[in-house]
Design a protein around this motif. Sequence first.
Motif, PDB file in Angstrom:
ATOM      1  N   GLU A 138      -0.648  -0.717   9.563  1.00  0.00           N
ATOM      2  CA  GLU A 138       0.646  -1.299   9.917  1.00  0.00           C
ATOM      3  C   GLU A 138       0.537  -2.488  10.870  1.00  0.00           C
ATOM      4  O   GLU A 138       1.453  -3.319  10.935  1.00  0.00           O
ATOM      5  N   TYR A 178       0.883  -6.310   9.440  1.00  0.00           N
ATOM      6  CA  TYR A 178       2.137  -6.998   9.112  1.00  0.00           C
ATOM      7  C   TYR A 178       3.162  -6.704  10.196  1.00  0.00           C
ATOM      8  O   TYR A 178       3.110  -5.675  10.859  1.00  0.00           O
ATOM      9  N   GLU A 225       6.493  -9.314   5.063  1.00  0.00           N
ATOM     10  CA  GLU A 225       5.030  -9.382   5.076  1.00  0.00           C
ATOM     11  C   GLU A 225       4.426  -8.130   4.436  1.00  0.00           C
ATOM     12  O   GLU A 225       3.413  -8.211   3.733  1.00  0.00           O
ATOM     13  N   MET A 226       5.047  -6.988   4.668  1.00  0.00           N
ATOM     14  CA  MET A 226       4.575  -5.739   4.074  1.00  0.00           C
ATOM     15  C   MET A 226       4.617  -5.812   2.548  1.00  0.00           C
ATOM     16  O   MET A 226       3.646  -5.461   1.862  1.00  0.00           O
ATOM     17  N   THR A 253       5.787   2.658   0.991  1.00  0.00           N
ATOM     18  CA  THR A 253       4.918   1.480   0.946  1.00  0.00           C
ATOM     19  C   THR A 253       3.872   1.468   2.067  1.00  0.00           C
ATOM     20  O   THR A 253       2.698   1.176   1.795  1.00  0.00           O
ATOM     21  N   PRO A 254       4.239   1.764   3.333  1.00  0.00           N
ATOM     22  CA  PRO A 254       3.201   1.788   4.378  1.00  0.00           C
ATOM     23  C   PRO A 254       2.076   2.764   4.062  1.00  0.00           C
ATOM     24  O   PRO A 254       0.897   2.463   4.335  1.00  0.00           O
ATOM     25  N   LEU A 303      -0.161   1.197   1.401  1.00  0.00           N
ATOM     26  CA  LEU A 303      -1.023   0.178   1.990  1.00  0.00           C
ATOM     27  C   LEU A 303      -2.122   0.800   2.847  1.00  0.00           C
ATOM     28  O   LEU A 303      -3.281   0.366   2.806  1.00  0.00           O
ATOM     29  N   GLU A 338       9.122  -6.432   7.151  1.00  0.00           N
ATOM     30  CA  GLU A 338       9.161  -5.890   5.784  1.00  0.00           C
ATOM     31  C   GLU A 338       8.703  -6.916   4.754  1.00  0.00           C
ATOM     32  O   GLU A 338       8.023  -6.570   3.775  1.00  0.00           O
TER      33      GLU A 338
END
Length: 296
Positions: free
Chosen positions: A37, A40, A45-46, A26-27, A30, A43
Motif C-alpha cells: 500500500e 500508491y 494510482e492504485m 484490490t489492495p 496488489l 485510488e
Amino acid sequence: MNKTHFNNMKTKDGFIAALDQSGGSTPNALAGYGVMEDAYSNEDEMFDLVHQMRTRIMTSPAFNADQIVGAILFEQTMDRKVEGKYTADYLSGKGIVPFLKVDKGLADKENGVQLMKPIHDLDETLRRANERGIFGTKMRSVIHEANEESIKAVVDQQFDIAKSIIEAGLVPIIEPEVDINSPEKEKCEDILNDEILKHLNELSDDQFVMLKLTIPNKPNLYKELIEHPNVVRVVALSGGYSREEANEKLKDNDGLIASFSRALVSDLNVNQTDEEFNNALQKAVNSIHDASVNKN
C-alpha cells in the motif's frame, strides 16, 4: 449476442480467467503481487497499478486462447486499453471471450446468506458493456448456511437480474458462491442445485445463462445443470482453495471447468523478470487447463 463468442464459450476446451478484483479487494490483489500500500497514495494510482498487473498477465504469451476461453474484467479494466485497444477488443483479438463483473459487492450477512447490493446503474453499465464489446457479465452472492428460504432469495435475485442482462443481449454468469468453510456446505449445495434447476426450467428456449459455482463436495452434483439446454457453461470458482486442491477437486467433476482468480495468479510477482513471470503464469495455466479438460 456475438455468435462466435457464444460458440467458443459453449464448445472450446479451456477455462475462464477471473481478473475482476475490485474496490476493497484490490489492495489484497496488489499485495499478493508484491505491490504494498505504500506504493500508491490514492485510488487512481492504485487502479493504475492493478491495470499494469492485469496488462502484464493478458499480454503474456502464457495467456492464450489455446488454454483460456474467457476472461472476467472489472469495470475500470473494461474502460482502459491494452496495447492501444480497449481491453475487451484486445481479448477478442486473441480469441478470448470477454466478460464484465457488474455487481456492486455484497450486502451484510443476514439469515445465513449475503445477497448482492442493489445495482442501480445496471442499464447504463450494460449499454456501455455492449459498446465495449463485452459478451457476458458476472455477479456474485454468497451462501454461508443451509437456510432454504435464504438460498431461494439468493437464486431469485440472481435470476431476476440475469433476465435484464439477457434482454440487453448479453449472457449472465450467475455466481451464488457457497462458502467452502461452511459446516453445512454439502446441504447448501443440494438446496442450491434444486433452486437453480427450478429457474432454469422456467427460461424460454432463447434465454441462455452461465453458472459459476463452488466445487461441490459430491462429485458431479451439478451434472444436470451442466447438461441443461439453457446453460452455456458451468464454471467453478476456487473459493479460497489452493490451486493444487482446487484442481484435484475439479478433476472429479465431468464438464465443469475452472474460473479461478487467486489460484491463477498466486505465484506472480511484480519483481519477477518477464521470463520468470511468463514461466510462473504458464505453469498455473497448464495445471488449471489440465484440471478443466482431463477428468479422473
